[in-house]
Motif scaffolding. Structure first.
Motif, PDB file in Angstrom:
ATOM      1  N   LEU A  80       0.838  -1.201   0.000  1.00 61.10           N
ATOM      2  CA  LEU A  80       0.000   0.000   0.000  1.00 61.10           C
ATOM      3  C   LEU A  80       0.874   1.251   0.000  1.00 61.10           C
ATOM      4  CD1 LEU A  80      -2.867  -1.023   2.456  1.00 61.10           C
ATOM      5  CD2 LEU A  80      -2.907  -0.973  -0.044  1.00 61.10           C
ATOM      6  N   GLY A  81       0.525   2.202  -0.860  1.00 58.28           N
ATOM      7  CA  GLY A  81       1.312   3.420  -1.014  1.00 58.28           C
ATOM      8  C   GLY A  81       2.351   3.321  -2.125  1.00 58.28           C
ATOM      9  N   SER A  82       2.524   2.120  -2.679  1.00 61.91           N
ATOM     10  CA  SER A  82       3.505   1.922  -3.759  1.00 61.91           C
ATOM     11  C   SER A  82       2.957   2.451  -5.079  1.00 61.91           C
ATOM     12  CB  SER A  82       3.829   0.439  -3.923  1.00 61.91           C
ATOM     13  OG  SER A  82       4.419  -0.077  -2.753  1.00 61.91           O
ATOM     14  N   PRO A  83       3.844   2.819  -5.999  1.00 60.48           N
ATOM     15  CA  PRO A  83       3.396   3.304  -7.306  1.00 60.48           C
ATOM     16  C   PRO A  83       2.895   2.164  -8.193  1.00 60.48           C
ATOM     17  CG  PRO A  83       5.788   3.218  -7.246  1.00 60.48           C
ATOM     18  CD  PRO A  83       5.300   2.882  -5.854  1.00 60.48           C
ATOM     19  N   GLN A  84       2.166   2.531  -9.232  1.00 63.07           N
ATOM     20  CA  GLN A  84       1.636   1.547 -10.171  1.00 63.07           C
ATOM     21  C   GLN A  84       2.731   0.673 -10.755  1.00 63.07           C
ATOM     22  OE1 GLN A  84      -0.525   4.101 -12.880  1.00 63.07           O
ATOM     23  NE2 GLN A  84      -2.433   3.838 -11.734  1.00 63.07           N
ATOM     24  N   ASP A 140     -14.633   8.957  -9.363  1.00 62.33           N
ATOM     25  CA  ASP A 140     -14.042   9.815  -8.329  1.00 62.33           C
ATOM     26  C   ASP A 140     -12.590  10.213  -8.626  1.00 62.33           C
ATOM     27  OD1 ASP A 140     -12.693   7.447  -7.873  1.00 62.33           O
ATOM     28  OD2 ASP A 140     -13.409   7.180  -5.819  1.00 62.33           O
ATOM     29  N   GLY A 141     -12.107   9.887  -9.822  1.00 60.60           N
ATOM     30  CA  GLY A 141     -10.748  10.261 -10.206  1.00 60.60           C
ATOM     31  C   GLY A 141      -9.698   9.219  -9.896  1.00 60.60           C
ATOM     32  N   THR A 142     -10.095   8.141  -9.246  1.00 58.17           N
ATOM     33  CA  THR A 142      -9.154   7.067  -8.951  1.00 58.17           C
ATOM     34  C   THR A 142      -9.138   6.078 -10.116  1.00 58.17           C
ATOM     35  OG1 THR A 142     -10.816   5.732  -7.808  1.00 58.17           O
ATOM     36  CG2 THR A 142      -9.549   7.304  -6.469  1.00 58.17           C
ATOM     37  N   GLN A 143      -8.219   5.126 -10.048  1.00 57.47           N
ATOM     38  CA  GLN A 143      -8.125   4.128 -11.102  1.00 57.47           C
ATOM     39  C   GLN A 143      -8.167   2.737 -10.480  1.00 57.47           C
ATOM     40  OE1 GLN A 143      -4.437   3.779 -13.524  1.00 57.47           O
ATOM     41  NE2 GLN A 143      -5.779   4.136 -15.264  1.00 57.47           N
ATOM     42  N   ARG A 144      -8.794   1.809 -11.190  1.00 53.24           N
ATOM     43  CA  ARG A 144      -8.858   0.417 -10.739  1.00 53.24           C
ATOM     44  C   ARG A 144      -8.267  -0.478 -11.814  1.00 53.24           C
ATOM     45  NH1 ARG A 144     -14.202  -0.914  -8.443  1.00 53.24           N
ATOM     46  NH2 ARG A 144     -13.184  -0.003  -6.636  1.00 53.24           N
ATOM     47  N   GLU A 185     -11.014 -16.412  -8.958  1.00 52.72           N
ATOM     48  CA  GLU A 185     -10.741 -15.135  -8.333  1.00 52.72           C
ATOM     49  C   GLU A 185     -10.708 -14.002  -9.355  1.00 52.72           C
ATOM     50  OE1 GLU A 185      -8.399 -17.680  -8.033  1.00 52.72           O
ATOM     51  OE2 GLU A 185      -9.004 -18.452  -6.079  1.00 52.72           O
ATOM     52  N   VAL A 186     -11.077 -12.820  -8.883  1.00 48.87           N
ATOM     53  CA  VAL A 186     -10.880 -11.564  -9.594  1.00 48.87           C
ATOM     54  C   VAL A 186     -10.384 -10.583  -8.535  1.00 48.87           C
ATOM     55  CG1 VAL A 186     -11.959  -9.634 -10.792  1.00 48.87           C
ATOM     56  CG2 VAL A 186     -12.656 -11.969 -11.346  1.00 48.87           C
ATOM     57  N   TYR A 187      -9.226  -9.994  -8.786  1.00 49.80           N
ATOM     58  CA  TYR A 187      -8.638  -9.055  -7.841  1.00 49.80           C
ATOM     59  C   TYR A 187      -8.755  -7.639  -8.386  1.00 49.80           C
ATOM     60  CZ  TYR A 187      -6.664 -13.286  -5.862  1.00 49.80           C
ATOM     61  OH  TYR A 187      -6.524 -14.529  -5.307  1.00 49.80           O
ATOM     62  N   ALA A 188      -8.991  -6.691  -7.497  1.00 46.99           N
ATOM     63  CA  ALA A 188      -9.060  -5.278  -7.860  1.00 46.99           C
ATOM     64  C   ALA A 188      -7.958  -4.530  -7.116  1.00 46.99           C
ATOM     65  CB  ALA A 188     -10.421  -4.695  -7.502  1.00 46.99           C
ATOM     66  N   ALA A 189      -7.135  -3.823  -7.885  1.00 44.22           N
ATOM     67  CA  ALA A 189      -6.102  -2.958  -7.310  1.00 44.22           C
ATOM     68  C   ALA A 189      -6.564  -1.520  -7.518  1.00 44.22           C
ATOM     69  CB  ALA A 189      -4.763  -3.187  -8.002  1.00 44.22           C
ATOM     70  N   ASP A 190      -6.731  -0.775  -6.439  1.00 41.77           N
ATOM     71  CA  ASP A 190      -7.202   0.612  -6.516  1.00 41.77           C
ATOM     72  C   ASP A 190      -6.044   1.577  -6.276  1.00 41.77           C
ATOM     73  OD1 ASP A 190      -9.872  -0.062  -7.015  1.00 41.77           O
ATOM     74  OD2 ASP A 190     -10.281  -0.306  -4.884  1.00 41.77           O
ATOM     75  N   PHE A 191      -6.019   2.625  -7.105  1.00 39.98           N
ATOM     76  CA  PHE A 191      -4.964   3.629  -7.031  1.00 39.98           C
ATOM     77  C   PHE A 191      -5.585   5.010  -6.861  1.00 39.98           C
ATOM     78  CE2 PHE A 191      -3.413   0.114  -9.547  1.00 39.98           C
ATOM     79  CZ  PHE A 191      -2.156  -0.128  -9.016  1.00 39.98           C
ATOM     80  N   ASP A 192      -4.933   5.866  -6.076  1.00 36.64           N
ATOM     81  CA  ASP A 192      -5.414   7.234  -5.932  1.00 36.64           C
ATOM     82  C   ASP A 192      -5.025   8.050  -7.165  1.00 36.64           C
ATOM     83  OD1 ASP A 192      -2.697   7.938  -5.600  1.00 36.64           O
ATOM     84  OD2 ASP A 192      -2.884   8.177  -3.431  1.00 36.64           O
ATOM     85  N   ALA A 219      -2.793  10.112  -7.595  1.00 36.40           N
ATOM     86  CA  ALA A 219      -1.347  10.207  -7.775  1.00 36.40           C
ATOM     87  C   ALA A 219      -0.739   8.887  -8.256  1.00 36.40           C
ATOM     88  CB  ALA A 219      -0.688  10.646  -6.471  1.00 36.40           C
ATOM     89  N   GLY A 220      -1.569   7.845  -8.419  1.00 36.26           N
ATOM     90  CA  GLY A 220      -1.066   6.560  -8.893  1.00 36.26           C
ATOM     91  C   GLY A 220      -0.489   5.677  -7.805  1.00 36.26           C
ATOM     92  N   LYS A 221      -0.843   5.921  -6.549  1.00 37.65           N
ATOM     93  CA  LYS A 221      -0.358   5.102  -5.429  1.00 37.65           C
ATOM     94  C   LYS A 221      -1.426   4.074  -5.047  1.00 37.65           C
ATOM     95  CE  LYS A 221       3.297   7.706  -4.874  1.00 37.65           C
ATOM     96  NZ  LYS A 221       4.571   7.268  -5.372  1.00 37.65           N
ATOM     97  N   LEU A 222      -0.982   2.860  -4.752  1.00 41.64           N
ATOM     98  CA  LEU A 222      -1.890   1.773  -4.385  1.00 41.64           C
ATOM     99  C   LEU A 222      -2.589   2.090  -3.065  1.00 41.64           C
ATOM    100  CD1 LEU A 222      -2.883  -1.118  -5.142  1.00 41.64           C
ATOM    101  CD2 LEU A 222      -1.036  -1.976  -3.670  1.00 41.64           C
ATOM    102  N   THR A 223      -3.927   2.081  -3.086  1.00 43.51           N
ATOM    103  CA  THR A 223      -4.705   2.355  -1.873  1.00 43.51           C
ATOM    104  C   THR A 223      -5.470   1.134  -1.374  1.00 43.51           C
ATOM    105  OG1 THR A 223      -6.594   3.118  -3.172  1.00 43.51           O
ATOM    106  CG2 THR A 223      -5.001   4.788  -2.451  1.00 43.51           C
ATOM    107  N   GLY A 224      -5.635   0.128  -2.224  1.00 42.50           N
ATOM    108  CA  GLY A 224      -6.355  -1.061  -1.808  1.00 42.50           C
ATOM    109  C   GLY A 224      -6.198  -2.180  -2.825  1.00 42.50           C
ATOM    110  N   PHE A 225      -6.334  -3.401  -2.341  1.00 45.63           N
ATOM    111  CA  PHE A 225      -6.231  -4.587  -3.196  1.00 45.63           C
ATOM    112  C   PHE A 225      -7.087  -5.662  -2.549  1.00 45.63           C
ATOM    113  CE2 PHE A 225      -4.500  -8.398  -5.052  1.00 45.63           C
ATOM    114  CZ  PHE A 225      -3.992  -8.022  -6.288  1.00 45.63           C
ATOM    115  N   ARG A 226      -8.040  -6.200  -3.297  1.00 44.08           N
ATOM    116  CA  ARG A 226      -8.937  -7.188  -2.702  1.00 44.08           C
ATOM    117  C   ARG A 226      -9.443  -8.167  -3.755  1.00 44.08           C
ATOM    118  NH1 ARG A 226     -11.716  -2.897  -4.166  1.00 44.08           N
ATOM    119  NH2 ARG A 226     -13.891  -3.048  -4.769  1.00 44.08           N
ATOM    120  N   GLN A 227      -9.901  -9.305  -3.275  1.00 43.82           N
ATOM    121  CA  GLN A 227     -10.567 -10.305  -4.092  1.00 43.82           C
ATOM    122  C   GLN A 227     -12.028  -9.883  -4.154  1.00 43.82           C
ATOM    123  OE1 GLN A 227     -12.169 -12.560  -5.895  1.00 43.82           O
ATOM    124  NE2 GLN A 227     -12.360 -14.308  -4.543  1.00 43.82           N
TER     125      GLN A 227
END
Length: 177
Positions: A39-43, A61-65, A76-83, A85-93
């Motif tokens: 979390l907090g890492s760049p894309q 909302d301006g974020t990217q998934r 499984e399907v995983y979603a990586a959410d970025f703010d 600024a392109g920083k990882l804010t969440g990752f979930r199944q």
């Protein structure tokens, strides 16, 4: 007798390669836990760890998934959410009962389902009598019970209903590899 430099360098290179394989294995076997530590890492770091996503979405909302789908044979399907600024804010199944029950019939559209669960990798079906299109995903319910999640859309592309059906044939977790 001292070890020659070339042999020592080869051992160091071998150990470094082994460490990379172990880390890649962790990302493959425990993707959510691996991503939580990022979390907090760049894309770019997420891409290095998990590879290219199967889909990307710019959210309202301006974020990217980024979607990482293991469908159609995986569960499984995983979603990586970025703010922004392109920083990882969440990752979930996302193929969980909790996530599925958040879907809002009459409100959500095909785009909303795709942003949450990715595009279907199973063949899309159309039921003429119901006048409904169905997207289907493989998933595991509590207790590792194999099931299928389906989202049904009306002709306007609005979510009509969702359904989870147990897989009567059972399942083999090894198929997801």
């Amino acid at each position: 007798m001292p070890i020659p430099f070339s042999v020592r360098a080869a051992r160091v290179a071998l150990l470094a390669a082994l460490a990379a394989v172990v880390l890649a294995g962790c990302a493959t076997l425990q993707p959510v836990q691996t991503a939580q530590s990022m979390l907090g890492s760049p894309q770019s770091a997420v891409r290095e760890t998990f590879g290219n996503p199967t889909e990307t979405y710019q959210l309202a909302d301006g974020t990217q998934r980024w979607i990482y789908s293991k469908q159609p044979y995986g569960y499984e399907v995983y979603a990586a959410d970025f703010d922004a600024a392109g920083k990882l804010t969440g990752f979930r199944q996302t193929l969980t009962e909790k996530e599925i029950y958040e879907a809002r019939p009459g409100v959500w559209t095909k785009r909303d389902i795709a942003e949450r669960f990715g595009l279907p990798r199973e063949p899309v079906q159309y039921f003429t009598l119901m006048k409904r299109e169905a997207w289907s995903y493989r998933m595991y319910m509590a207790g590792n019970l194999p099931a299928h999640f389906s989202a049904y859309f009306d002709d306007a592309g609005v979510l009509d209903r969702t359904m989870i059906i147990m897989d009567s044939r059972g399942g083999d977790r090894s198929r997801s590899k």
